[in-house]
Enzyme design. Structure first.
Site, mmCIF file in Angstrom:
data_model
loop_
_atom_site.group_PDB
_atom_site.id
_atom_site.type_symbol
_atom_site.label_atom_id
_atom_site.label_comp_id
_atom_site.label_asym_id
_atom_site.label_seq_id
_atom_site.Cartn_x
_atom_site.Cartn_y
_atom_site.Cartn_z
ATOM 1 N N ASP A 35 45.077 27.730 1.711
ATOM 2 C CA ASP A 35 43.795 27.766 1.932
ATOM 3 C C ASP A 35 43.005 28.553 3.013
ATOM 4 O OD1 ASP A 35 41.646 25.341 1.166
ATOM 5 O OD2 ASP A 35 41.156 25.998 3.249
ATOM 6 N N ASN A 61 31.165 32.010 4.732
ATOM 7 C CA ASN A 61 29.977 32.131 3.824
ATOM 8 C C ASN A 61 28.600 32.030 4.511
ATOM 9 O OD1 ASN A 61 30.901 32.783 1.265
ATOM 10 N ND2 ASN A 61 31.485 30.667 0.761
ATOM 11 N N GLU A 115 38.550 28.409 -2.432
ATOM 12 C CA GLU A 115 39.115 29.296 -1.392
ATOM 13 C C GLU A 115 40.543 28.638 -1.337
ATOM 14 O OE1 GLU A 115 38.529 26.226 -0.321
ATOM 15 O OE2 GLU A 115 38.785 26.961 1.835
ATOM 16 N N ASP A 171 32.809 36.467 -1.384
ATOM 17 C CA ASP A 171 33.710 36.988 -2.768
ATOM 18 C C ASP A 171 34.538 38.020 -2.365
ATOM 19 O OD1 ASP A 171 32.301 34.829 -4.235
ATOM 20 O OD2 ASP A 171 30.970 36.595 -5.184
HETATM 21 N N1 LIG Z 1 32.076 33.176 -1.732
HETATM 22 C C1 LIG Z 1 32.458 32.065 -2.174
HETATM 23 N N2 LIG Z 1 32.676 30.999 -1.617
HETATM 24 C C2 LIG Z 1 33.377 30.113 -2.313
HETATM 25 C C3 LIG Z 1 33.859 30.306 -3.700
HETATM 26 N N3 LIG Z 1 34.354 29.121 -3.856
HETATM 27 C C4 LIG Z 1 34.313 28.137 -3.012
HETATM 28 N N4 LIG Z 1 33.526 28.886 -1.920
HETATM 29 C C5 LIG Z 1 33.240 28.351 -0.819
HETATM 30 O O1 LIG Z 1 34.342 27.919 -0.097
HETATM 31 C C6 LIG Z 1 33.935 26.977 1.071
HETATM 32 C C7 LIG Z 1 35.041 26.091 1.101
HETATM 33 O O2 LIG Z 1 34.718 25.020 2.106
HETATM 34 P P1 LIG Z 1 35.323 23.957 2.648
HETATM 35 O O3 LIG Z 1 36.117 23.232 1.362
HETATM 36 O O4 LIG Z 1 34.344 22.895 3.276
HETATM 37 O O5 LIG Z 1 36.563 24.468 3.619
HETATM 38 P P2 LIG Z 1 36.595 25.346 4.719
HETATM 39 O O6 LIG Z 1 35.318 25.388 5.222
HETATM 40 O O7 LIG Z 1 37.437 26.744 4.412
HETATM 41 O O8 LIG Z 1 37.355 24.555 5.717
HETATM 42 P P3 LIG Z 1 38.746 24.431 6.054
HETATM 43 O O9 LIG Z 1 39.312 24.323 4.707
HETATM 44 O O10 LIG Z 1 38.979 22.733 6.462
HETATM 45 O O11 LIG Z 1 39.483 25.129 7.008
HETATM 46 C C8 LIG Z 1 32.547 26.336 0.293
HETATM 47 O O12 LIG Z 1 31.536 26.611 1.281
HETATM 48 C C9 LIG Z 1 32.346 26.828 -0.804
HETATM 49 O O13 LIG Z 1 30.994 27.167 -1.298
HETATM 50 C C10 LIG Z 1 33.542 31.579 -4.257
HETATM 51 O O14 LIG Z 1 34.167 32.015 -5.231
HETATM 52 N N5 LIG Z 1 33.086 32.461 -3.494
#
Ligand SMILES: Nc1nc2c(ncn2[C@@H]2O[C@H](COP(=O)(O)OP(=O)(O)OP(=O)(O)O)[C@@H](O)[C@H]2O)c(=O)[nH]1
Length: 490
Positions: free
Chosen positions: A360, A368, A405, A377
């Site tokens: 992850d 983002n 992610e 992306d």
């Molecule tokens: N740009 C983009 N963002 C994505 C996509 N799929 C998921 N996300 C974003 O990935 C982020 C995941 O955030 P969290 O699950 O809170 O996790 P994190 O911020 O990485 O925090 P930790 O995992 O605890 O390190 C969210 O803001 C989603 O909107 C995608 O296809 N494209």
């Protein structure tokens, strides 16, 4: 008054006039009778022209071909009338009525074999047209070869009527075949009209030719008037016939295959009859029948093969889109889940080593929020490519995007220790991308955390438990400060 109301009345009047003429049998009864038939064909021609103007574009060629066939019929009766007028033994002009009857039958066969919808239609229609024209030519030739010009004997007349019976029945059978295979209502309407006319014409002509041999009366002449009258009435109606009929795919395909076969067979049959008297022409025609049938089949087979190829490519790209993640090019959740289930079965049944890892990206939400979703992306796409290329270096490793992610890795035939080493190498590659990530302390570049778990028969009774173990190991890595690997208890 509407067309469909006045047409039957005019035909009835013309028929009544003809009945009056043939019953009274004046000296020129034959001439008057033929003129009335010409008038009927004239009226039917007008109705057919009107129908062709009203028809939908793709159906118009059918009506126009029928129009030409009716012109040939009208010309044939006009010649018979002219012949009756001068009372000569032979015919009045160089071309005799039989020629026009042949042309009319040829055009109806062309209408019944014409297929505007087929993708290779231009060529198949051309081949069918050549076959139909050859049949008509051979038929006409046969009439003249077999029948000496002076031959007016009963045997010759019987031969002539049998030949015409054969030709008319061939046309009627052909039109009926197409009627049975017509999917569209407007096409079915045309072939209903054509088949009805062709059958009626065959029956009336057959009956007429036999009755005039048996009696001196002019009454059989009435039979000439029935087909154009019925055709005219059918043409003036707007209703759709056989409304509830829907041919099966098998019927449609069978008809499409029978059409060239029937044409080639008819040409071969006529050529065989002609063989003793005109061997060269007959052989050429047999060769033409074989070549045309072969060429038509080759055309259709080539077309079907290319359609099959296109379908295969489409199926492959569809399958790919079902199991592939568009952004990263990795297997998507469905794809990696499928690979995982297969690997699980092998591990359980054959005792192969199996390990899974969840990876992850750290603080990706902050990424983002800081750089925007499009940059997010791009980052996911770069990480995906790095993992894909990195996995290629190790046998039995599959990577997929599990969601957002989060990436799932699958290690087949790999012990826990080795799987951990590979995950570490892959994490190092992600870090090596040096993608700026201000919110990710302390590196300030994109990093990833991972959790790995190896399959243990006693501990993991199902796949979900193994995945849960990897997920818990990832959670521990995150909790311990991120940018590290967590290992499930072994
Ligand atoms: N740009 C983009 N963002 C994505 C996509 N799929 C998921 N996300 C974003 O990935 C982020 C995941 O955030 P969290 O699950 O809170 O996790 P994190 O911020 O990485 O925090 P930790 O995992 O605890 O390190 C969210 O803001 C989603 O909107 C995608 O296809 N494209």
């Amino acid at each position: 008054m509407k067309t469909q109301q006045w047409t039957p009345r005019i035909y009835a009047l013309l028929l009544a006039a003809q009945l009056w003429v043939v019953a009274l049998a004046p000296a020129d009864a034959l001439l008057r009778s033929y003129l009335l038939v010409v008038a009927m064909y004239g009226l039917t021609l007008c109705l057919c022209w009107q129908r062709s103007r009203l028809s939908v574009t793709h159906n118009r060629p059918f009506w126009r071909i029928l129009l030409l066939a009716l012109c040939a019929k009208l010309a044939a009766y006009a010649l018979l009338a002219a012949d009756a007028w001068v009372h000569t033994d032979g015919t009045l002009v160089a071309v005799d009525p039989a020629f026009h009857f042949c042309v009319s039958a040829l055009l109806m066969v062309v209408a019944a074999s014409y297929n505007p919808g087929s993708p290779v239609a231009r060529w198949t229609n051309l081949i069918d047209g050549i076959l139909a024209a050859s049949i008509a030519w051979l038929f006409y030739d046969l009439l003249h070869v077999q029948l000496p010009p002076s031959g007016q004997s009963p045997a010759a007349a019987l031969f002539l009527s049998r030949m015409f019976d054969g030709m008319d029945l061939f046309v009627a059978a052909f039109a009926t075949l197409r009627l049975l295979a017509s999917r569209r209502a407007d096409e079915r309407r045309f072939f209903f009209v054509l088949a009805s006319y062709a059958w009626l014409d065959a029956l009336c002509a057959g009956a007429h030719n036999r009755l005039i041999l048996a009696s001196e009366s002019y009454l059989p002449e009435l039979l000439h008037a029935v087909p154009p009258a019925v055709l005219g009435v059918l043409l003036s109606r707007r209703r759709a016939w056989l409304r509830g009929y829907r041919p099966s795919r098998l019927t449609v395909n069978l008809t499409a295959s029978i059409v060239p076969f029937a044409l080639s067979l008819a040409l071969t049959g006529l050529a065989l009859v002609l063989l003793p008297s005109e061997p060269v022409l007959a052989r050429v025609m047999i060769l033409l029948a074989v070549v045309a049938y072969g060429a038509r089949n080759a055309l259709l087979t080539a077309h079907h093969l290319s359609v099959e190829d296109e379908r295969r490519v489409l199926r492959r790209s569809l399958q790919q889109s079902v199991f592939q993640d568009e952004l990263t090019g990795l297997a998507n959740r469905r794809g990696i889940q499928r690979a995982l289930e297969r690997a699980w079965e092998r591990a359980v049944e054959q005792g192969e080593a199996l390990a899974v890892a969840m990876m992850d990206i750290d603080h990706f939400k902050a990424f983002n929020d800081t750089y925007g979703h499009l940059a997010g992306d791009d980052c996911l796409s770069a990480v995906g490519a790095t993992l894909r290329n990195g996995a290629l270096a190790h046998a039995g490793v599959t990577v997929g995007r599990y969601g957002g992610e989060e990436f799932l890795m699958l290690f087949e035939g790999t012990a826990a220790e080795r799987a951990g080493e590979i995950v570490e190498a892959l994490r190092a590659r992600v870090g090596g991308l040096q993608i700026l990530h201000a919110g990710n302390h302390p590196s300030r570049t994109v990093t990833a955390s991972a959790g790995v778990a190896a399959f243990q028969r006693g501990r993991h009774r199902d796949l979900e438990r193994l995945l849960k173990a990897a997920d818990e190991a990832l959670y521990e890595a995150k909790a311990a400060g991120r940018n590290r690997l967590g290992r499930a208890e072994g």
